[in-house]
Design an enzyme around this catalytic site. Structure first.
Site, PDB file in Angstrom:
ATOM      1  N   THR A   1      31.045  28.543  28.887  1.00 51.31           N
ATOM      2  CA  THR A   1      31.662  29.413  29.887  1.00 51.31           C
ATOM      3  C   THR A   1      31.788  28.612  31.188  1.00 51.31           C
ATOM      4  O   THR A   1      31.082  27.619  31.370  1.00 51.31           O
ATOM      5  CB  THR A   1      30.779  30.645  30.164  1.00 51.31           C
ATOM      6  OG1 THR A   1      29.494  30.151  30.602  1.00 51.31           O
ATOM      7  CG2 THR A   1      30.571  31.477  28.930  1.00 51.31           C
TER       8      THR A   1
ATOM      9  N   GLU B   1      33.294  34.230  25.205  1.00 54.18           N
ATOM     10  CA  GLU B   1      32.332  34.824  24.262  1.00 54.18           C
ATOM     11  C   GLU B   1      33.026  35.600  23.152  1.00 54.18           C
ATOM     12  O   GLU B   1      32.386  36.090  22.233  1.00 54.18           O
ATOM     13  CB  GLU B   1      31.380  35.770  25.020  1.00 54.18           C
ATOM     14  CG  GLU B   1      30.365  35.060  25.909  1.00 54.18           C
ATOM     15  CD  GLU B   1      30.878  34.797  27.326  1.00 54.18           C
ATOM     16  OE1 GLU B   1      32.108  34.771  27.515  1.00 54.18           O
ATOM     17  OE2 GLU B   1      30.043  34.622  28.238  1.00 54.18           O
TER      18      GLU B   1
ATOM     19  N   LYS C   1      32.180  49.062  46.266  1.00 54.32           N
ATOM     20  CA  LYS C   1      31.667  50.427  46.206  1.00 54.32           C
ATOM     21  C   LYS C   1      31.745  51.043  47.600  1.00 54.32           C
ATOM     22  O   LYS C   1      30.975  50.684  48.485  1.00 54.32           O
ATOM     23  CB  LYS C   1      30.231  50.428  45.683  1.00 54.32           C
ATOM     24  CG  LYS C   1      30.047  51.529  44.694  1.00 54.32           C
ATOM     25  CD  LYS C   1      28.846  51.340  43.817  1.00 54.32           C
ATOM     26  CE  LYS C   1      28.806  52.494  42.832  1.00 54.32           C
ATOM     27  NZ  LYS C   1      27.559  52.595  42.149  1.00 54.32           N
TER      28      LYS C   1
ATOM     29  N   TRP D   1      34.042  53.650  43.288  1.00 51.06           N
ATOM     30  CA  TRP D   1      34.538  52.301  43.046  1.00 51.06           C
ATOM     31  C   TRP D   1      36.007  52.147  43.430  1.00 51.06           C
ATOM     32  O   TRP D   1      36.826  53.015  43.149  1.00 51.06           O
ATOM     33  CB  TRP D   1      34.387  51.939  41.557  1.00 51.06           C
ATOM     34  CG  TRP D   1      32.979  51.619  41.194  1.00 51.06           C
ATOM     35  CD1 TRP D   1      31.925  51.522  42.052  1.00 51.06           C
ATOM     36  CD2 TRP D   1      32.456  51.375  39.895  1.00 51.06           C
ATOM     37  NE1 TRP D   1      30.783  51.213  41.366  1.00 51.06           N
ATOM     38  CE2 TRP D   1      31.082  51.111  40.039  1.00 51.06           C
ATOM     39  CE3 TRP D   1      33.019  51.325  38.621  1.00 51.06           C
ATOM     40  CZ2 TRP D   1      30.257  50.831  38.963  1.00 51.06           C
ATOM     41  CZ3 TRP D   1      32.204  51.042  37.548  1.00 51.06           C
ATOM     42  CH2 TRP D   1      30.839  50.796  37.714  1.00 51.06           C
TER      43      TRP D   1
HETATM   44  P1  AMP Z   1      36.721  33.058  30.385  1.00 49.80           P
HETATM   45  O1  AMP Z   1      35.551  33.216  29.518  1.00 49.80           O
HETATM   46  O2  AMP Z   1      36.625  31.878  31.307  1.00 49.80           O
HETATM   47  O3  AMP Z   1      37.990  33.037  29.596  1.00 49.80           O
HETATM   48  O4  AMP Z   1      36.770  34.319  31.347  1.00 49.80           O
HETATM   49  C1  AMP Z   1      36.792  35.620  30.841  1.00 49.80           C
HETATM   50  C2  AMP Z   1      36.971  36.615  31.950  1.00 49.80           C
HETATM   51  O5  AMP Z   1      38.255  36.470  32.567  1.00 49.80           O
HETATM   52  C3  AMP Z   1      36.953  38.036  31.479  1.00 49.80           C
HETATM   53  O6  AMP Z   1      35.651  38.521  31.283  1.00 49.80           O
HETATM   54  C4  AMP Z   1      37.688  38.748  32.612  1.00 49.80           C
HETATM   55  O7  AMP Z   1      36.842  38.958  33.722  1.00 49.80           O
HETATM   56  C5  AMP Z   1      38.730  37.728  33.011  1.00 49.80           C
HETATM   57  N1  AMP Z   1      40.015  38.037  32.352  1.00 49.80           N
HETATM   58  C6  AMP Z   1      40.527  37.489  31.257  1.00 49.80           C
HETATM   59  N2  AMP Z   1      41.743  38.016  30.980  1.00 49.80           N
HETATM   60  C7  AMP Z   1      41.990  38.942  31.926  1.00 49.80           C
HETATM   61  C8  AMP Z   1      43.067  39.850  32.197  1.00 49.80           C
HETATM   62  N3  AMP Z   1      44.169  39.896  31.466  1.00 49.80           N
HETATM   63  N4  AMP Z   1      42.942  40.672  33.262  1.00 49.80           N
HETATM   64  C9  AMP Z   1      41.842  40.649  34.050  1.00 49.80           C
HETATM   65  N5  AMP Z   1      40.816  39.809  33.856  1.00 49.80           N
HETATM   66  C10 AMP Z   1      40.879  38.967  32.812  1.00 49.80           C
END
Ligand code: AMP
Length: 558
Positions: free
Chosen positions: A188, A333, A440, A445
């Site tokens: 990550t 994940e 908040k 929210w």
């Molecule tokens: P990563 O593991 O680096 O791909 O990041 C994943 C995170 O990116 C997710 O848990 C979301 O918070 C954010 N994310 C991914 N796709 C979207 C989307 N279409 N809209 C909003 N947030 C997103």
């Protein structure tokens, strides 16, 4: 107790090599085109790719790499990286894709934590490798993805990929592996603390490729030419390097030049029909196209995800360029796909404006992912499009535990994503925030993503971020941080007036701050933690006002 009656079908394991083997046999002459670091366009076929992936497997075995060991890549999207995907996993080693834009210290941590045996790297990363090598003494060798003539001058002793390959004949049969064996390791991006590893299995990778290819997911086919802009070092480029051979789609790999002009020219030259990437990349492409006054001649759909796709971007793609946008949500994940915005039969019969509203959301879960939103004490919340909750998921390509960590991240068998969302009656997910970014105000929210989307729709705004600011009365109130478009002007008052009628009155930000640029993570996401740090001492005008009132009420001098 009676013994269950077992099915009598072949017990063929779901293994990654079978995807490329299928493409080589059934779409053997389909092209893979790559813009190389060397500067030229390289083209060959799935058949050639499988042959070379087998040579790589032989070369790694000859170097003493054993099944289960990790072999890392530091590379752009290109044919040699694709060979690494299959050559490494094909004999049971684990392909560990590293994001080169992380801080070198973080990369060194990742290499050491993964215990990588070898690292394959594009020559652009030679300086990075020189910086890493002294910190990673357990790496047995660094392999430059180049021939001898293109080896860069380096302090670190390196091997040439092409020389290793030339010593092998490709006469190699992919072994049958246990489908539960590890296939890929992806970390990550580590916005807080050290990055954590998600270790996929062959089974999860192949099932994810099936899911990704479905008509209501990426809907790839043998009639597509797909250009993944999303990097192969970020969550397996959303599974495209697996879904493309599964379906027999032509692959176009853009290398390191991801600016609007380079992407546009490659898309046109290779008659690309399908693409995928994060919103930031599309901003660059759309800007270039607007300035150059050009249109797409073949692109008809694109997946946008990784961050929320601003509705304004969706409209530009569809109305100005005739490209269907598929908004997708997922995470490392989750291999990564979770939901995609494809309408149901019922939704597609509703008025156009309503359809568009649905398509702005992140969409429906594909088979293989189950999801729920939960409130306090893990209570499941209704799917009414209103209730906000923590988003939990489960399924065969969702993480069970992090690599080399004993404690389980699961809650009652579900993985808490850290995202906050609503789900509507159609089952459409709408991500409103990361849980740590939620604002908040007076116990209620406010969705920072919704606030940002309104700002981005303003013609003078290039980028916007909304963060929480301390407030004496409401605890937190939204502050909008904006980067103006080059040459454009807009005032705080004009921007705040732009919100009228677009969001609930109490969601309108209390203040606007203009900046030259916003901080981003290595994967292009807004770094709100950093932004909150920068604006830690920012005083909202409304806070001053309320402070004054509170003091007066307490009878204190102001
Ligand atoms: P990563 O593991 O680096 O791909 O990041 C994943 C995170 O990116 C997710 O848990 C979301 O918070 C954010 N994310 C991914 N796709 C979207 C989307 N279409 N809209 C909003 N947030 C997103």
């Amino acid at each position: 107790m009676t013994t269950p009656l077992l099915g009598q079908m072949m017990d063929v394991p779901l293994i990654v090599s079978s995807l490329l083997a299928h493409a080589a046999r059934h779409a053997g002459s389909t092209e893979i085109v790559s813009r190389r670091i060397e500067g030229d366009l390289h083209r060959y076929t799935y058949r050639d790719c499988e042959q070379r992936a087998k040579q790589l497997a032989q070369a790694l075995i000859a170097l003493g790499v054993a099944p289960g060991e990790r072999v890392a890549t530091l590379a752009w999207n290109g044919y040699r990286h694709l060979e690494a995907y299959y050559g490494i996993t094909g004999f049971g080693a684990v392909c560990h894709t590293i994001n080169p834009s992380l801080f070198p210290d973080q990369i060194a941590y990742i290499v050491n934590h993964a215990d990588d045996a070898y690292v394959l790297f594009d020559t652009t990363f030679a300086p990075l490798v020189d910086a890493l090598a002294p910190q990673c003494p357990k790496v047995r060798g660094w392999i430059a993805l180049a021939d001898e003539a293109h080896l860069p001058a380096m302090q670190t002793p390196v091997l040439s990929y092409e020389t290793l390959m030339a010593a092998q004949d490709g006469n190699f049969a992919w072994p049958y592996l246990d489908e539960r064996q590890a296939s890929y390791l992806c970390y990550t991006s580590g916005t807080t603390g050290n990055p954590k590893g998600a270790l996929y299995s062959h089974r999860s990778t192949v099932l994810h490729a099936f899911g990704a290819s479905l008509p209501d997911a990426m809907s790839l086919s043998a009639r597509d030419a797909v250009l993944p802009v999303v990097p192969m070092f970020h969550v397996n480029a959303w599974g495209i390097p697996h879904a493309a051979p599964l379906t027999g789609a032509k692959l176009v790999l853009p290398g390191k030049d991801l600016d609007g002009k380079s992407l546009y020219e490659l898309m046109e030259g290779e008659r690309v029909t399908y693409s995928a990437g994060v919103p930031t990349v599309w901003l660059g492409l759309l800007n270039y196209m607007r300035e150059a006054g050009v249109q797409f001649s073949s692109l008809n759909r694109t997946v946008i995800g990784g961050s929320a796709c601003p509705p304004a971007m969706l409209r530009t793609f569809e109305d100005d360029y005739g490209v269907q946008v598929i908004h997708a949500w997922g995470m490392t994940e989750m291999s990564p796909l979770g939901t995609l915005s494809k309408l149901t039969w019922e939704q597609s019969r509703r008025p156009l404006a309503e359809q568009r509203k649905s398509l702005e959301k992140q969409g429906r879960a594909i088979y293989g992912v189950d999801m729920k939103i939960v409130g306090e004490e893990g209570r499941e919340l209704p799917w009414d499009g209103v209730a906000f909750g923590d988003l939990h998921v489960r399924g065969p390509w969702v993480i069970d535990r992090y690599f080399r960590k004993d404690d389980s991240p699961l809650a009652d068998g579900w993985f808490p994503t850290g995202d906050v969302a609503t789900i509507d009656r159609d089952g459409f997910l709408h991500i409103t925030d990361r849980s740590k970014d939620v604002i908040k105000s007076g116990g209620e929210w406010i969705s920072s993503i919704d606030i940002e989307n309104v700002a981005i729709a303003h013609p003078a705004v290039a980028e916007a971020a909304c963060i929480a600011c301390a407030h004496p009365k409401w605890t937190e109130r939204p502050l909008l941080v904006v980067v103006r478009r080059a040459g454009a002007s807009v005032t705080r008052e004009e921007l705040l007036a732009f919100y009228e009628g677009k969001v609930a009155k109490w969601w309108i930000p209390d203040d606007v701050a203009f900046v030259d640029e916003l901080p981003h993570t290595a994967t292009g996401k807004l770094q709100k933690l950093k932004l909150r740090d920068i604006f830690r001492d920012h005083v909202l005008p409304s806070a001053l006002e309320d402070e004054k009132n509170c003091s007066l009420a307490r009878g204190n001098p102001v």
